[in-house]
Motif scaffolding. Sequence first.
Motif, PDB file in Angstrom:
ATOM      1  N   THR A   1      -4.849  -0.808  14.445  1.00  0.00           N
ATOM      2  CA  THR A   1      -4.218  -0.482  13.161  1.00  0.00           C
ATOM      3  C   THR A   1      -3.706   0.961  13.215  1.00  0.00           C
ATOM      4  N   THR A   2      -2.943   1.249  14.262  1.00  0.00           N
ATOM      5  CA  THR A   2      -2.456   2.615  14.472  1.00  0.00           C
ATOM      6  C   THR A   2      -1.524   3.067  13.355  1.00  0.00           C
ATOM      7  N   PHE A   3      -0.656   2.180  12.894  1.00  0.00           N
ATOM      8  CA  PHE A   3       0.259   2.532  11.803  1.00  0.00           C
ATOM      9  C   PHE A   3      -0.527   2.907  10.556  1.00  0.00           C
TER      10      PHE A   3
ATOM     11  N   ASP B   1      -5.689   4.894   2.557  1.00  0.00           N
ATOM     12  CA  ASP B   1      -6.646   3.865   2.164  1.00  0.00           C
ATOM     13  C   ASP B   1      -7.358   3.340   3.418  1.00  0.00           C
ATOM     14  N   GLU B   2      -8.599   3.776   3.625  1.00  0.00           N
ATOM     15  CA  GLU B   2      -9.301   3.456   4.864  1.00  0.00           C
ATOM     16  C   GLU B   2      -9.672   1.977   4.976  1.00  0.00           C
ATOM     17  N   SER B   3      -9.576   1.238   3.883  1.00  0.00           N
ATOM     18  CA  SER B   3      -9.855  -0.193   3.982  1.00  0.00           C
ATOM     19  C   SER B   3      -8.809  -0.901   4.833  1.00  0.00           C
ATOM     20  N   THR B   4      -7.653  -0.265   5.004  1.00  0.00           N
ATOM     21  CA  THR B   4      -6.590  -0.855   5.833  1.00  0.00           C
ATOM     22  C   THR B   4      -6.775  -0.517   7.313  1.00  0.00           C
TER      23      THR B   4
ATOM     24  N   VAL C   1       0.849  -1.188   0.000  1.00  0.00           N
ATOM     25  CA  VAL C   1       0.000   0.000   0.000  1.00  0.00           C
ATOM     26  C   VAL C   1       0.885   1.238   0.000  1.00  0.00           C
ATOM     27  N   GLU C   2       0.482   2.223  -0.782  1.00  0.00           N
ATOM     28  CA  GLU C   2       1.260   3.452  -0.875  1.00  0.00           C
ATOM     29  C   GLU C   2       1.117   4.285   0.396  1.00  0.00           C
ATOM     30  N   LEU C   3       2.220   4.878   0.832  1.00  0.00           N
ATOM     31  CA  LEU C   3       2.224   5.745   1.992  1.00  0.00           C
ATOM     32  C   LEU C   3       1.748   7.144   1.632  1.00  0.00           C
ATOM     33  N   GLU C   4       1.128   7.840   2.592  1.00  0.00           N
ATOM     34  CA  GLU C   4       0.767   9.237   2.369  1.00  0.00           C
ATOM     35  C   GLU C   4       2.008  10.091   2.189  1.00  0.00           C
ATOM     36  N   SER C   5       3.060   9.745   2.936  1.00  0.00           N
ATOM     37  CA  SER C   5       4.315  10.490   2.861  1.00  0.00           C
ATOM     38  C   SER C   5       5.462   9.555   3.204  1.00  0.00           C
TER      39      SER C   5
END
Length: 632
Positions: free
Chosen positions: A467-469, A476-479, A337-341
Amino acid sequence: MTTAAAAEDKVLRLMAEKYPTKEIVYEKIIYLKSQLILPKGTEHFMSDLHGAYDSFFHILNNCSGVIKEKVDYCFETRMTVEERAEFCTLIYYPREKMEQLTAEGKTSALWYQQNLANLLELTKLMSWKFPASKMRNYIPKRYESVIVELLSTRPEHDEAQLSYYRQLIETIVEIGGGADYIEAFSTLVKRLSVERIHIVGDFYDRGDRPDGILDLLMEHPSVDIQWGNHDVLWMGAALGSEVCIAAVIRNSLRYRNTDVLERGYGISLRPLTTFASRIYPDENPIKAAERAVTMMMFKLEGALIRRNPDFQMEDRLLLDKIDFDLSCVTLGSGRRVELESAYFPTIDDPADCWALTEDEENIIADLRSYFLESKALQRHVDYLYERGSIYTCYNGNLLFHACVPMEESGEFRSITYNGKSYRGRAWMDFCEEKAREGWNEHTQEGLDFMYFLWCGYNSPVSGRSFTTFERSFLSDESTWKEPSDPYFRLVNDEAVCEKILEEFGLDPKRGHIINGHVPVKVQKGESPLRGSGRALIIDGGFAAPFRAKTGISGYTLIYNSRGLRLLQHQRVASVRDALRENRDIESVSQTVELQARHSLVRDTDRGAAIESKIADLHALLRAYQTGHIKPQ
């Protein structure tokens, strides 16, 4: 003499030291036997207060509406609705209400006499279920002798008694004691309204005054607490767990309630915010500090998980799964999954991502010293340990914050720790043992266990995998979905509830499970009653952030001699509104269980203890009568 007989003889001789004559034994048996037929005391249950001091303060003062009900019953034909509302407000906030009325020119000697008389009448009505010795324990000590004398008067039966009663009231006011005695009577009325308070977890986070709530409870004579996951996190932090400290700071910054840290407990965040503003210069100071301490938490958490494989939290080890070049992370499921930053200024070496920088080490060490040296925090955590536990069995009901870990099949989950397996009640007992190890011995294992209790899937005060990380770094809110223990679904099954009650030695047909942790979405049609009424989930959203989710302002479960009643608070008046407008809590009452007869003290845990003591006293009396032991 056999070993058993010798042990019994030793117990009798020890009792003889406390009750040295037959007459003293007679007196004690008569007193205890009489107590058994009094109605059981009223219990109040609340959960998930989450620092909502104003709401709790008002609910504690009006005893969840019980005082208003008693005032209406006692004075409905003699006072108007407005007069009863003002009288209730006087009981809730006596000092503040008297100051307000005095400033408005509404108090006089006659006003003080009338309100003292009304308070005395109300107290007499409420005292009938209490033995005289217990009443004395509830009366504020400085006023005990005069209040006891007033309670013993019978002005309705005798002219001399009427004159005596009037002289007592008039003298109190004449010498300037009216305000003090009104305040003392108000305290007594509140103590008579609720004999026992049960707080089913979570004092901390989201609201800004958990410290104030604990201060209020510490003044109440009868309280028990079942730890919530937010509580054990703060308890671990107070004991010096660095990862718990980082998580506490992160939550406080995230919920924007740092006042409890800085003003309540004297914990300075300045070194952290200064550091954070330097490494995240484009963020506002609060957000920068949250990001900085979140990274420290993940690093400390990673070290904890790796040294405690039995916590089964390896899926939370994600820092080392980051591809810094491609700005993505591989989750435990194998999904990328791609990171926001990809900006991680405190990770100097991706190969050693768990290492704290020198600045981070200094900040954590500084924060740890603040937590350990905060006298107010240490006092509150000592109270949580002294009055608290993972679960409580009380008068046939089972109280715990979150869950008993279970399998989808409805069986208790077997959990292995240090090569030994635990399930059901045994696992709950073991978790408490480890939590107390952290308090009593300050072992690293005990401190680590506090963090596991906060967020471990197998933790009975958490019951879900955090799922704090993902929530921190992935858009992606599905994670973000957090798997939860099957208990939270199985509790809807009456047979499962009965199985849990049996596991804890309680009557499955009469007992109830009472827990919180999961907000009840009343506005979406959810009910707090589960398993055909065998379980009650009483998290109704005391704290403001939850009210949008629940649609109400919290629950109070009331268990009195007639059964169980649930109060659903629609609106809790502020202290200002209560004083200015005599406004009260707006609540909807729902009868959960109505008994055919009043429950008596003999039907309670205290009654069982009294019966046992009576049996021991009879044995001592026989020893005196037979000459086996010589009375003094």
